[in-house]
Each structure stands twice: as structure tokens, then as C-alpha cells.
Design a protein around this motif. Structure first.
Motif, PDB file in Angstrom:
ATOM      1  N   SER A  36       0.838  -1.204   0.000  1.00 19.24           N
ATOM      2  CA  SER A  36       0.000   0.000   0.000  1.00 19.24           C
ATOM      3  C   SER A  36       0.868   1.247   0.000  1.00 19.24           C
ATOM      4  CB  SER A  36      -0.931   0.023   1.214  1.00 19.24           C
ATOM      5  OG  SER A  36      -1.868  -1.019   1.126  1.00 19.24           O
ATOM      6  N   ARG A  94       1.830  15.050 -13.027  1.00 20.66           N
ATOM      7  CA  ARG A  94       0.673  15.657 -13.703  1.00 20.66           C
ATOM      8  C   ARG A  94       0.516  17.119 -13.311  1.00 20.66           C
ATOM      9  NH1 ARG A  94      -2.824  11.543 -15.974  1.00 20.66           N
ATOM     10  NH2 ARG A  94      -1.889   9.532 -15.526  1.00 20.66           N
ATOM     11  N   CYS A 132       2.266   1.755  -3.398  1.00 21.20           N
ATOM     12  CA  CYS A 132       1.223   2.283  -4.302  1.00 21.20           C
ATOM     13  C   CYS A 132       1.016   3.774  -4.055  1.00 21.20           C
ATOM     14  CB  CYS A 132      -0.092   1.539  -4.102  1.00 21.20           C
ATOM     15  SG  CYS A 132      -0.102  -0.096  -4.843  1.00 21.20           S
ATOM     16  N   ILE A 133       0.963   4.142  -2.778  1.00 22.14           N
ATOM     17  CA  ILE A 133       0.787   5.563  -2.431  1.00 22.14           C
ATOM     18  C   ILE A 133       1.952   6.380  -2.987  1.00 22.14           C
ATOM     19  CG2 ILE A 133       0.808   7.189  -0.490  1.00 22.14           C
ATOM     20  CD1 ILE A 133      -0.844   5.072   1.068  1.00 22.14           C
ATOM     21  N   VAL A 148       3.880   5.702  -5.559  1.00 19.90           N
ATOM     22  CA  VAL A 148       3.759   5.779  -7.024  1.00 19.90           C
ATOM     23  C   VAL A 148       2.660   6.774  -7.413  1.00 19.90           C
ATOM     24  CG1 VAL A 148       3.083   4.480  -9.085  1.00 19.90           C
ATOM     25  CG2 VAL A 148       4.704   3.476  -7.464  1.00 19.90           C
ATOM     26  N   LEU A 149       1.530   6.721  -6.721  1.00 15.98           N
ATOM     27  CA  LEU A 149       0.428   7.642  -7.020  1.00 15.98           C
ATOM     28  C   LEU A 149       0.825   9.090  -6.742  1.00 15.98           C
ATOM     29  CD1 LEU A 149      -2.621   5.628  -5.657  1.00 15.98           C
ATOM     30  CD2 LEU A 149      -2.108   6.150  -8.050  1.00 15.98           C
ATOM     31  N   GLU A 150       1.510   9.324  -5.641  1.00 14.02           N
ATOM     32  CA  GLU A 150       1.957  10.687  -5.329  1.00 14.02           C
ATOM     33  C   GLU A 150       2.937  11.193  -6.382  1.00 14.02           C
ATOM     34  OE1 GLU A 150       3.453  10.295  -1.332  1.00 14.02           O
ATOM     35  OE2 GLU A 150       1.521  10.869  -0.457  1.00 14.02           O
ATOM     36  N   ASP A 203       3.020  10.216  -9.555  1.00 12.39           N
ATOM     37  CA  ASP A 203       2.204  10.473 -10.754  1.00 12.39           C
ATOM     38  C   ASP A 203       1.451  11.789 -10.634  1.00 12.39           C
ATOM     39  OD1 ASP A 203       3.085   8.119 -11.843  1.00 12.39           O
ATOM     40  OD2 ASP A 203       1.198   7.008 -11.574  1.00 12.39           O
ATOM     41  N   ILE A 204       0.890  12.032  -9.454  1.00 12.89           N
ATOM     42  CA  ILE A 204       0.153  13.279  -9.231  1.00 12.89           C
ATOM     43  C   ILE A 204       1.089  14.473  -9.387  1.00 12.89           C
ATOM     44  CG2 ILE A 204      -0.983  14.663  -7.430  1.00 12.89           C
ATOM     45  CD1 ILE A 204      -2.237  11.983  -6.440  1.00 12.89           C
TER      46      ILE A 204
END
Length: 102
Positions: A20, A34, A23-24, A26-28, A30-31
Motif C-alpha cells: 500500500s 501531472r 502504491c501511495i 507511485v500515485l503521489e 504520478d500526481i
């Protein structure tokens, strides 16, 4: 045995927690990427809007200049027409005078 079962559950829970967190992360990331892209696009948009503003002002200026020149051309055309008319009248007078002499 119960202790081994709890250790196993704890290990599974820690693995899920680690996944988890990955994943967090990687998402941060990506954010953030962007957000950077959005920021760059906003900068480009602002730049293009400023450029468009300059172009609009230049077009308005040229439009005003065009209208002035159009008015000048119209005035000159009227002058030419008046001059042609005057010349025609003078030629007619000349013809009349010549015919009265003869």
C-alpha cells in the motif's frame, strides 16, 4: 501454533502495508508529474493569451489605419471626379468658343 499463525498474519499484514505504501508513493509521484504538466500548460496558455492580446492590438491598429487610408482614397476619388468634370466643362467651353470664332 497460535503464535506462528499470528506471526504469519502479522507478516501478511506488513506485506500489504508495504504494498500500500509503495502504491501511495507511485500515485503521489504520478500526481506530482501531472501537476508539473498542468503548470507548464498553464504557463504556455498564459503566454499564448498575452501574444494574442498583442496581435489583437496590432490588428486593431492596422484596421484603424486601413479605415483612414480608405477615407483618403475616397476623398482622392472625389477630387479626381470633380477634376474630370471640371475638365469636361472647360473642354465644352473651348469647343463653344472655337465654334463661335469660326
Amino acid at each position: 501454533e497460535e503464535l506462528a499463525s499470528r506471526d504469519s498474519e502479522l507478516s501478511v499484514s506488513q506485506n500489504k502495508n508495504s504494498s500500500s505504501q509503495q502504491c501511495i508513493f507511485v500515485l503521489e509521484r504520478d500526481i506530482q508529474e501531472r501537476d508539473d504538466i498542468v503548470s507548464q500548460l498553464q504557463d504556455k496558455l498564459t503566454s499564448l493569451q498575452q501574444e494574442n492580446g498583442k496581435i489583437d492590438k496590432a490588428l486593431q491598429s492596422k484596421s484603424i489605419e486601413f479605415d483612414k487610408r480608405k477615407d483618403e482614397v475616397l476623398a482622392l476619388q472625389q477630387e479626381v471626379s470633380a477634376s474630370v468634370e471640371e475638365t469636361t466643362e472647360l473642354e465644352n467651353e473651348k469647343i463653344l468658343l472655337q465654334s463661335s470664332i469660326n
